[in-house]
Design a protein around this motif. Structure first.
Motif, PDB file in Angstrom:
ATOM      1  N   ARG A 205     -22.816  40.199   3.689  1.00 55.25           N
ATOM      2  CA  ARG A 205     -23.512  40.423   4.948  1.00 55.25           C
ATOM      3  C   ARG A 205     -24.240  41.758   4.954  1.00 55.25           C
ATOM      4  O   ARG A 205     -24.231  42.488   5.946  1.00 55.25           O
ATOM      5  N   GLY A 206     -24.854  42.099   3.865  1.00 52.11           N
ATOM      6  CA  GLY A 206     -25.510  43.394   3.793  1.00 52.11           C
ATOM      7  C   GLY A 206     -26.612  43.586   4.819  1.00 52.11           C
ATOM      8  O   GLY A 206     -26.898  44.705   5.231  1.00 52.11           O
ATOM      9  N   ASP A 207     -27.242  42.495   5.268  1.00 49.46           N
ATOM     10  CA  ASP A 207     -28.346  42.631   6.211  1.00 49.46           C
ATOM     11  C   ASP A 207     -27.888  42.612   7.668  1.00 49.46           C
ATOM     12  O   ASP A 207     -28.674  42.858   8.580  1.00 49.46           O
ATOM     13  N   LEU A 208     -26.586  42.326   7.920  1.00 52.98           N
ATOM     14  CA  LEU A 208     -26.038  42.291   9.269  1.00 52.98           C
ATOM     15  C   LEU A 208     -26.905  41.451  10.209  1.00 52.98           C
ATOM     16  O   LEU A 208     -27.241  41.869  11.319  1.00 52.98           O
ATOM     17  N   ALA A 209     -27.264  40.247   9.765  1.00 50.03           N
ATOM     18  CA  ALA A 209     -28.119  39.356  10.559  1.00 50.03           C
ATOM     19  C   ALA A 209     -27.258  38.555  11.539  1.00 50.03           C
ATOM     20  O   ALA A 209     -26.518  37.650  11.141  1.00 50.03           O
ATOM     21  N   PHE A 210     -27.354  38.884  12.813  1.00 51.80           N
ATOM     22  CA  PHE A 210     -26.561  38.206  13.836  1.00 51.80           C
ATOM     23  C   PHE A 210     -27.226  36.905  14.270  1.00 51.80           C
ATOM     24  O   PHE A 210     -28.459  36.803  14.298  1.00 51.80           O
ATOM     25  N   PRO A 211     -26.434  35.895  14.638  1.00 53.49           N
ATOM     26  CA  PRO A 211     -27.008  34.660  15.184  1.00 53.49           C
ATOM     27  C   PRO A 211     -27.575  34.908  16.577  1.00 53.49           C
ATOM     28  O   PRO A 211     -27.297  35.936  17.211  1.00 53.49           O
ATOM     29  N   ALA A 212     -28.355  33.959  17.063  1.00 53.78           N
ATOM     30  CA  ALA A 212     -28.908  34.088  18.413  1.00 53.78           C
ATOM     31  C   ALA A 212     -27.773  34.093  19.430  1.00 53.78           C
ATOM     32  O   ALA A 212     -26.746  33.423  19.233  1.00 53.78           O
ATOM     33  N   PRO A 213     -27.923  34.832  20.517  1.00 53.19           N
ATOM     34  CA  PRO A 213     -26.872  34.857  21.546  1.00 53.19           C
ATOM     35  C   PRO A 213     -26.623  33.462  22.119  1.00 53.19           C
ATOM     36  O   PRO A 213     -27.508  32.599  22.132  1.00 53.19           O
ATOM     37  N   ALA A 214     -25.412  33.258  22.607  1.00 51.81           N
ATOM     38  CA  ALA A 214     -25.066  32.000  23.256  1.00 51.81           C
ATOM     39  C   ALA A 214     -25.629  31.984  24.678  1.00 51.81           C
ATOM     40  O   ALA A 214     -26.067  33.009  25.213  1.00 51.81           O
ATOM     41  N   THR A 215     -25.625  30.813  25.296  1.00 54.78           N
ATOM     42  CA  THR A 215     -25.965  30.717  26.713  1.00 54.78           C
ATOM     43  C   THR A 215     -24.714  31.008  27.541  1.00 54.78           C
ATOM     44  O   THR A 215     -23.587  30.968  27.026  1.00 54.78           O
ATOM     45  N   VAL A 216     -24.902  31.281  28.813  1.00 52.92           N
ATOM     46  CA  VAL A 216     -23.758  31.523  29.694  1.00 52.92           C
ATOM     47  C   VAL A 216     -22.852  30.300  29.723  1.00 52.92           C
ATOM     48  O   VAL A 216     -21.614  30.417  29.696  1.00 52.92           O
ATOM     49  N   ASP A 217     -23.442  29.099  29.772  1.00 51.58           N
ATOM     50  CA  ASP A 217     -22.641  27.880  29.792  1.00 51.58           C
ATOM     51  C   ASP A 217     -21.807  27.752  28.520  1.00 51.58           C
ATOM     52  O   ASP A 217     -20.655  27.305  28.567  1.00 51.58           O
ATOM     53  N   GLN A 218     -22.378  28.112  27.383  1.00 49.33           N
ATOM     54  CA  GLN A 218     -21.634  28.053  26.128  1.00 49.33           C
ATOM     55  C   GLN A 218     -20.462  29.041  26.133  1.00 49.33           C
ATOM     56  O   GLN A 218     -19.382  28.740  25.634  1.00 49.33           O
ATOM     57  N   VAL A 219     -20.691  30.217  26.696  1.00 54.74           N
ATOM     58  CA  VAL A 219     -19.618  31.213  26.797  1.00 54.74           C
ATOM     59  C   VAL A 219     -18.492  30.668  27.667  1.00 54.74           C
ATOM     60  O   VAL A 219     -17.309  30.718  27.290  1.00 54.74           O
ATOM     61  N   LEU A 220     -18.838  30.137  28.817  1.00 57.34           N
ATOM     62  CA  LEU A 220     -17.815  29.627  29.726  1.00 57.34           C
ATOM     63  C   LEU A 220     -17.057  28.464  29.106  1.00 57.34           C
ATOM     64  O   LEU A 220     -15.829  28.353  29.267  1.00 57.34           O
ATOM     65  N   SER A 221     -17.753  27.600  28.397  1.00 55.11           N
ATOM     66  CA  SER A 221     -17.107  26.455  27.752  1.00 55.11           C
ATOM     67  C   SER A 221     -16.120  26.899  26.686  1.00 55.11           C
ATOM     68  O   SER A 221     -15.043  26.315  26.531  1.00 55.11           O
ATOM     69  N   ALA A 222     -16.488  27.947  25.929  1.00 55.68           N
ATOM     70  CA  ALA A 222     -15.624  28.430  24.852  1.00 55.68           C
ATOM     71  C   ALA A 222     -14.381  29.134  25.376  1.00 55.68           C
ATOM     72  O   ALA A 222     -13.409  29.321  24.634  1.00 55.68           O
ATOM     73  N   CYS A 223     -14.412  29.515  26.651  1.00 56.63           N
ATOM     74  CA  CYS A 223     -13.313  30.309  27.219  1.00 56.63           C
ATOM     75  C   CYS A 223     -12.413  29.480  28.125  1.00 56.63           C
ATOM     76  O   CYS A 223     -11.836  29.997  29.096  1.00 56.63           O
ATOM     77  N   ALA A 224     -12.273  28.206  27.809  1.00 62.14           N
ATOM     78  CA  ALA A 224     -11.485  27.324  28.676  1.00 62.14           C
ATOM     79  C   ALA A 224      -9.991  27.409  28.407  1.00 62.14           C
ATOM     80  O   ALA A 224      -9.182  27.007  29.236  1.00 62.14           O
ATOM     81  N   GLY A 225      -9.589  27.924  27.256  1.00 63.95           N
ATOM     82  CA  GLY A 225      -8.179  27.918  26.884  1.00 63.95           C
ATOM     83  C   GLY A 225      -7.377  29.052  27.493  1.00 63.95           C
ATOM     84  O   GLY A 225      -7.919  30.043  27.990  1.00 63.95           O
ATOM     85  N   ASP A 226      -6.047  28.907  27.448  1.00 64.59           N
ATOM     86  CA  ASP A 226      -5.152  29.928  27.991  1.00 64.59           C
ATOM     87  C   ASP A 226      -5.207  31.235  27.204  1.00 64.59           C
ATOM     88  O   ASP A 226      -4.849  32.288  27.726  1.00 64.59           O
ATOM     89  N   ASP A 227      -5.608  31.136  25.920  1.00 66.64           N
ATOM     90  CA  ASP A 227      -5.652  32.342  25.084  1.00 66.64           C
ATOM     91  C   ASP A 227      -7.051  32.931  25.006  1.00 66.64           C
ATOM     92  O   ASP A 227      -7.366  33.712  24.116  1.00 66.64           O
ATOM     93  N   ALA A 228      -7.909  32.551  25.966  1.00 72.21           N
ATOM     94  CA  ALA A 228      -9.282  33.060  26.005  1.00 72.21           C
ATOM     95  C   ALA A 228      -9.469  33.969  27.216  1.00 72.21           C
ATOM     96  O   ALA A 228      -8.818  33.800  28.252  1.00 72.21           O
ATOM     97  N   ALA A 229     -10.353  34.935  27.065  1.00 69.94           N
ATOM     98  CA  ALA A 229     -10.731  35.812  28.175  1.00 69.94           C
ATOM     99  C   ALA A 229     -12.246  35.799  28.288  1.00 69.94           C
ATOM    100  O   ALA A 229     -12.953  35.789  27.277  1.00 69.94           O
TER     101      ALA A 229
END
Length: 327
Positions: A205-229
């Protein structure tokens, strides 16, 4: 129910701060055998042998054994990002066992801030080896503090093992970092053997190329579990000002996924350094991050990345990318 970070005020007893000085979950299974040297860089295989030999020379103080050859001596693992220095340091700590302590440079400076210098030295001198990951030379005050702590521990017969980094653009030039280290610790430098580890970032990862940011809906969907904040970036940044960095590990305990809404560039260095400490504790725990707003690769300004704390920021970016990519 989704967990929250904002508003947490963990109380950690001094004894617990010392007990927490162990290799983090990310390196919980690191051994000398599990380090895979790159055959194109013989220094990696040589480093494994040298660190293993050093571990064998470390006595088990407090466990009835005599102090052995490595007592009061030091090794310094020098090389760029991603060549396995932390893996080898963690393997050393695991090999020595409960007579070893392991923490980052920042964790030890925060420990002194929380306990005081004399209490920190008294607690650490009961161990056979003190492992210091990511030794940093960018804050003169902290460098002098840690040099004194290491000197007094070495005088008490404690072995010291440290790692540090060259910048991503300086891979293969580790000897310059080693010279800086030995100059800054001055009187203590004679106890250290420098072990240089060459090679590229194994993550590629020498170029430190980050992926495009997620959408707000994607963030909320990923944080549905008890171990998510799931946190608003601005609220989290403000909340960090109320938590001592020595407690950031407890602050993020139990979180496996962190969602961040509305990420923006950091406006000042004080906030940026708090984020660096938070990133280290998240990375230690293999937390997955999903974020909306600006790319996490843009949170540190170009002035920050050119300034005196640039190594901290590049390390944080490398670790953020690993967590965003879910490695």
């Amino acid at each position: 129910m989704t967990a929250r970070l904002v508003g947490r005020r963990p109380h950690v007893e001094p004894e617990a701060l010392i007990a927490a000085l162990v290799p983090p979950p990310h390196f919980a299974k690191a051994t000398f055998a599990s380090y895979v040297p790159d055959p194109d860089f013989p220094s990696q295989e040589a480093a494994v042998a040298e660190v293993r030999a050093f571990a064998k020379g470390v006595g088990r103080r407090g466990l009835g054994a005599l102090r052995r050859a490595s007592g009061g001596r030091g090794i310094y693992l020098d090389g760029g990002f991603g060549v396995g220095k932390t893996h080898l340091l963690a393997a050393l700590a695991h090999e020595v066992g409960r007579s070893a302590v392991f923490g980052t440079f920042v964790e030890y400076t925060h420990l002194v801030g929380a306990l005081g210098f004399q209490s920190t030295r008294a607690a650490l001198q009961d161990f056979s080896v003190v492992c210091i990951d990511e030794f940093e030379l960018d804050d003169p005050g902290d460098t002098v503090l840690m040099a004194r702590l290491m000197r007094e521990l070495a005088d008490a017969g404690v072995a010291i093992a440290a790692t540090s980094n060259t910048l991503p653009g300086s891979l293969g030039q580790g000897r310059f970092a080693a010279d800086d280290f030995k100059r800054e610790i001055q009187a203590l430098s004679h106890v250290f053997e420098v072990i240089t580890i060459d090679g590229p970032d194994y993550r590629g990862r020498g170029d430190l190329a980050f992926p495009a940011p997620a959408t707000v809906d994607q963030v909320l969907s990923a944080c549905a579990g008890d171990d998510a904040a799931c946190e608003d970036w601005g609220a989290l940044m403000e909340d960090l000002t109320h938590v001592h960095p020595s407690r950031y590990g407890a602050y993020v305990e139990g979180v496996a996924v962190l969602g961040l809404r509305g990420v923006t560039p950091l406006p000042d260095q004080a906030q940026a350094l708090r984020v660096v400490s938070l990133v280290d504790r998240l990375y230690d725990r293999d937390v997955r991050i999903i974020a909306s707003g600006h790319s996490l690769g843009e949170i540190f300004s170009q002035d920050m990345l050119r300034g005196g704390f640039r190594k901290k920021y590049y390390r944080a970016l490398s670790r953020l990318l690993a967590m965003v990519a879910g490695e």
